[in-house]
Design a protein around this motif. Structure first.
Motif, mmCIF file in Angstrom:
data_model
loop_
_atom_site.group_PDB
_atom_site.id
_atom_site.type_symbol
_atom_site.label_atom_id
_atom_site.label_comp_id
_atom_site.label_asym_id
_atom_site.label_seq_id
_atom_site.Cartn_x
_atom_site.Cartn_y
_atom_site.Cartn_z
ATOM 1 N N ASN A 194 -3.603 11.184 51.975
ATOM 2 C CA ASN A 194 -2.846 12.444 52.027
ATOM 3 C C ASN A 194 -3.026 13.303 50.779
ATOM 4 O O ASN A 194 -2.073 13.876 50.254
ATOM 5 N N SER B 298 -3.754 16.381 48.549
ATOM 6 C CA SER B 298 -3.802 17.842 48.628
ATOM 7 C C SER B 298 -3.986 18.392 47.231
ATOM 8 O O SER B 298 -3.570 17.774 46.254
ATOM 9 N N LYS B 299 -4.641 19.535 47.182
ATOM 10 C CA LYS B 299 -4.762 20.199 45.880
ATOM 11 C C LYS B 299 -4.588 21.695 46.082
ATOM 12 O O LYS B 299 -5.304 22.314 46.875
ATOM 13 N N THR B 300 -3.627 22.257 45.384
ATOM 14 C CA THR B 300 -3.446 23.705 45.386
ATOM 15 C C THR B 300 -3.670 24.180 43.964
ATOM 16 O O THR B 300 -3.060 23.673 43.030
ATOM 17 N N THR C 138 -4.783 29.046 45.806
ATOM 18 C CA THR C 138 -5.793 28.611 46.759
ATOM 19 C C THR C 138 -5.574 27.141 47.091
ATOM 20 O O THR C 138 -5.458 26.315 46.183
ATOM 21 N N GLN C 139 -5.558 26.834 48.387
ATOM 22 C CA GLN C 139 -5.434 25.429 48.749
ATOM 23 C C GLN C 139 -6.829 24.872 49.020
ATOM 24 O O GLN C 139 -7.459 25.210 50.014
ATOM 25 N N ASN D 260 -6.321 19.830 51.855
ATOM 26 C CA ASN D 260 -5.103 19.855 52.638
ATOM 27 C C ASN D 260 -4.968 18.523 53.371
ATOM 28 O O ASN D 260 -5.607 18.297 54.384
ATOM 29 N N ASP D 261 -4.162 17.626 52.779
ATOM 30 C CA ASP D 261 -3.830 16.358 53.418
ATOM 31 C C ASP D 261 -5.090 15.573 53.829
ATOM 32 O O ASP D 261 -5.269 15.240 54.998
ATOM 33 N N GLU E 235 -12.244 24.134 55.110
ATOM 34 C CA GLU E 235 -11.016 24.699 54.540
ATOM 35 C C GLU E 235 -10.059 23.606 54.087
ATOM 36 O O GLU E 235 -8.868 23.653 54.340
ATOM 37 N N GLY E 236 -10.607 22.592 53.442
ATOM 38 C CA GLY E 236 -9.764 21.566 52.843
ATOM 39 C C GLY E 236 -9.299 20.477 53.787
ATOM 40 O O GLY E 236 -8.545 19.600 53.371
ATOM 41 N N LYS E 237 -9.723 20.539 55.037
ATOM 42 C CA LYS E 237 -9.287 19.508 55.986
ATOM 43 C C LYS E 237 -10.487 18.696 56.451
ATOM 44 O O LYS E 237 -11.602 19.225 56.542
#
Lengths: 607, 250
Positions: free
Chosen positions: B6, B8-10, B15-16, B19-20, B221-223
């Protein structure tokens, strides 16, 4: 319609701005006391012309002169109207023609001179038999070397012997050479260059480590937990104090032996060798890395011994340098300054050892502090840690407040112990209590940002004080002369270079730093292996630029008593000796432009 | 076994980047991470050795969650994780040998490295690593005098000095031409197969993925939008990863 309204508003705004600017400049004129009638006044203009001509006629060369006395004899009083023959006209040498040779006191006589140097002032003297030269008349020669003037025979100089009216003329006789002004200027320019060199060197050495503390990209990585910060805050001053005490203890022990001559030098070499061998042994031990408990204790002991030995060695080294220097100063004769240089270096070393030891032990204590803090967080129950954290915070911030107040007390001499002891301790303790309630013991604090901010602030304050102002304080401390100037310039250089250096550190490529960090290096290693190689070229370039700038500043620092060529320049301006001042201005211009060219050349070569 | 749970980094700007993200990597795997530029590949790799701090989640290596570790303990884990970069990140003005030796910094006493001292074993090791990547003769040259492919080999030698158990490779061949790219990838493959080092490598080109990777994780996109074998990426999956308008090349 709307558009028109807008354009009217627009022109109104422009008009207002113009009126505002006019008023602004009018105020400027009145404040700077612009006085145009003064610039047109004839007396001022003649003075200006005189100064400009003097400045364009620097006192550069001197040459031998021969003076010849051109004589003509007269009879005073004129007893028998006896005519002493007037010498026949000589065509080449200068000669005088008097309207009469037989005169009484109070009578006037016309003196004409021929073949004198053209366009020069000539002083006509009356010389009675006792040889005293009396002023008789004054004239200027025309283009052909002719002059004509009139004088009155002085009273009470009657004599039976013939007397003389003479003019002394000087003529160029070769052997052209630099004038005394040029030689003085040369000496002072050399002084100026070395003043700038010394201050740049000292400033550069001190600015180098400080610049890392003022670099945001490095400092924002420095984090510590709250409890460790509290511990470190009061352990650092204690460590520093212990270090200084320890240094004076060691130096006292060494001085008790009162070693001299060969014994001193041999023991210095022995101590140096012992330090070297111990370091080698430690290095091999460390890489062998056997982790027995007794081995660890042995290592600790060896490190402590190494520290002690190293400090002793430094003291011995300082002592031998002073001894050698003194000896050389006597025996080297003309090169005695080399001896006194070594002596001074020894003395500087002796002065900075306590500081070095203080900083080292403060550093050691701070690392112990943070280790203890981490240990408490990990191994001790959270409740206990919380109480300890509060306690440490109270002590730490009270100690800091006391320290700050101690400085203020030194400055303002409060007599009331309440002001400099009780209140700050209470307030500092309260701040510590509040902070400890706000932050958990293991909360990560960005302590590096605080360090960055404080260092930056000190740099900015120091930089904003011109070295011309600083030199006034140093003149009081070490007396008028180049030493005061060098100290002031050095202090200013630390701040200026520190800021420029730190900006270079902020501009380095992140990639290599990231790579070194990824290999598990700590911050210190990251600086040594990723930052330092990247900043060497800009550091050299900035240091050269600063030397160049220090040469420029040290030309004026003499105005405030800081030595160098400015001192001479100011003296000559005050004495209205503009021809000499002109020489110094030329010298400054030459040196500054040469430095500019040279530093640019070297910078291009290196970078 | 490296488990990413899980994460995540913002970034401070909002900007993310991740995401998980969750997946786990068994020891000795060659994992390729693919995705468009800006999909979070670099951030993911840097979160593993915490050059970038994740905002949430856990990264568990052999049972230890590395996320909450303080910097001085993280150092000890970091030295077991080698890393190579797209821009090689050598220290340009230092010699090749010094660059390689700096891989040992995590193991030696910081006081010694201040005076640039490494043990004889470290020197021998460094020369051995340089020989292994075939540029032992360049040891005393300045790093910026080398060509791109040579610089990346130095970077691999530097990472190998750490004696790593995991090798992170952040687009290691993106700045190299195809021939050099294969030679660098082959070194990574060798490290993976002969020494059993887990390799996590972000890549642009699918043909490299097919050729070298055991497994692919794709980010968009981070996923995580794909997690499986390279051969499973068909046209539909491809469009999921790279977007509707993407065309397959090569």
């Amino acid at each position: 319609m709307k558009k028109e309204k807008n354009s009217i508003l627009k022109s109104l705004r422009v008009a207002l701005i113009i009126i505002g600017l006019v008023v602004f400049y009018a105020i400027g004129f009145s404040v700077t006391k612009v006085n145009l009638s003064e610039t047109k006044s004839p007396t001022r203009q003649t003075q200006l012309v005189r100064i400009i001509r003097a400045l364009f006629n620097p006192d550069l060369v001197t040459y031998d002169k021969v003076s010849t006395e051109v004589k003509s004899s007269v009879q005073v009083p004129c007893k028998e109207k006896e005519i002493i023959p007037i010498p026949a006209e000589e065509s080449d040498g200068p000669y005088l023609v008097l309207s009469s040779n037989c005169l009484n006191a109070g009578e006037s006589v016309t003196v004409e001179g021929y073949n004198f140097p053209p366009l020069e002032s000539q002083f006509v003297q009356f010389v009675p038999p006792n040889g005293v030269k009396l002023k008789f008349a004054e004239a200027s020669t025309d283009r052909d070397g002719y002059f004509k003037t009139e004088g009155v025979i002085p009273k009470n100089r009657e004599s039976d012997d013939p007397q003389t009216i003479q003019v002394t003329t000087t003529a160029y006789a070769g052997n052209i050479r630099p004038s005394q002004t040029v030689r003085d200027t040369w000496n002072k320019i050399v002084e100026t260059l070395f003043l700038a060199l010394l201050s740049t060197t000292v400033g550069c050495i001190l600015a180098l480590p400080l610049s890392f503390f003022a670099a945001k990209n490095l400092m924002e990585k420095v984090k510590s937990d709250f409890i460790s910060i509290s511990l470190t805050l009061f352990l650092i001053p204690i460590g520093f104090y212990i270090g200084i005490k320890l240094a004076s203890l060691i130096s006292g022990q060494i001085n008790r032996f009162a070693m001299q001559g060969w014994i001193l030098i041999v023991s210095t070499i022995l101590a140096g060798a012992a330090v070297y061998l111990l370091i080698r042994w430690l290095f091999n031990r460390e890489s062998a890395a056997d982790n027995g408990n007794s081995a660890k204790q042995l290592l600790m002991l060896a490190k402590a011994a190494l520290g002690f030995l190293f400090v002793s060695f430094l003291y011995l080294l300082a002592n031998s340098m002073m001894a050698i220097g003194t000896q050389l100063n006597i025996s080297l004769g003309v090169f005695g300054f080399l001896g006194s240089f070594i002596e001074d270096l020894g003395e500087i070393l002796e002065m900075i050892i306590p500081l070095l030891l203080g900083f080292s032990i403060a550093f050691l204590f701070s690392s112990w502090g943070s280790r203890l803090g981490k240990h408490l967080i990990k191994k001790v129950a959270p409740g206990t840690t919380r109480i300890l954290s509060t306690l440490f915070a109270i002590i730490a911030y009270a100690a800091i407040a006391l320290l700050l107040m101690g400085i203020l007390n030194w400055l303002y001499l409060f007599k009331n112990p309440r002001i400099y002891l009780h209140y700050p301790a209470l307030i500092g303790g309260a701040i510590g209590l509040i902070l400890s309630l706000l932050h958990k013991p293991d909360e990560e604090m960005k302590i590096g940002n605080a360090v960055y901010f404080i260092t930056r602030m000190i740099f900015n304050v120091l930089r904003s004080i011109e070295s011309l102002v600083m030199v006034i304080v140093f003149v009081v401390w070490v007396g008028i002369g180049p030493f005061a100037g060098a100290l002031a310039l050095a202090l200013h250089t630390i701040a200026a270079l520190g800021k420029m250096y730190s900006e270079q550190v902020e501009n380095i490529l992140d990639g290599p730093l990231e790579a070194i960090q990824a290999s598990g290096a700590n911050l210190l290693q990251q600086i040594v292996y990723a930052v330092v190689p990247q900043i060497i070229p800009p550091y050299i370039s900035f240091t050269l630029y600063r030397w160049d700038q220090n040469v420029r500043t040290s030309t004026v620092i003499g105005f405030a008593g800081g030595g160098g060529i400015g001192f001479l320049l100011q003296q000559n301006i005050n004495l209205l000796n503009y021809r000499a001042a002109s020489v110094q201005m030329i010298a400054i211009a030459i040196v500054v432009s040469l430095m500019d060219y040279l530093s640019g050349y070297v910078r291009n070569k290196i970078v | 076994m490296l488990e990413i749970k899980n994460v995540s980094k913002t970034y401070p700007g909002g900007t993310q980047a991740l995401n998980d993200v969750s997946f786990s990597i068994p020891d000795g795997q060659f994992l390729a991470v693919i995705g468009l530029s800006g999909s979070g590949k670099s951030t993911l790799l840097r979160c593993i050795n915490r050059l970038i701090e994740p905002t949430a989640g856990e990264i568990i290596w052999n049972g230890v969650n590395m996320v909450p570790l303080p910097e001085n303990e993280m150092r000890l884990y970091r030295r077991k994780i080698g890393m190579v970069f797209q821009n090689f990140n050598l220290v340009a003005r230092s010699s090749v040998l010094t660059n390689v030796l700096s891989g040992r910094l995590g193991y030696i006493n910081p006081a010694w490295s201040l005076i640039n001292r490494f043990s004889k074993e470290d020197y021998r090791d460094a020369m051995l690593q340089l020989e292994r990547v075939g540029i032992a003769d360049k040891a005393n040259q300045r790093a910026d005098e080398l060509s791109g492919g040579q610089q990346q080999r130095v970077a691999i030698a530097r990472a190998m000095m750490q004696n790593p158990e995991i090798m992170l490779a952040d687009e290691p061949v993106a700045s190299l031409d195809p021939v050099l790219a294969h030679s660098i990838m082959q070194y990574l493959e060798k490290i993976n197969q002969e020494l059993g080092v887990t390799v996590i490598c972000s890549l642009h080109f699918l043909d490299l993925v097919h050729r070298y990777a055991d497994r692919v994780v794709a980010l968009n996109e981070g996923k995580v939008v794909f997690d499986g074998l390279p051969a499973e990426i068909d046209d539909a999956k491809f469009k999921d990863i790279y977007g509707r308008d993407a065309e397959r090349v090569g």
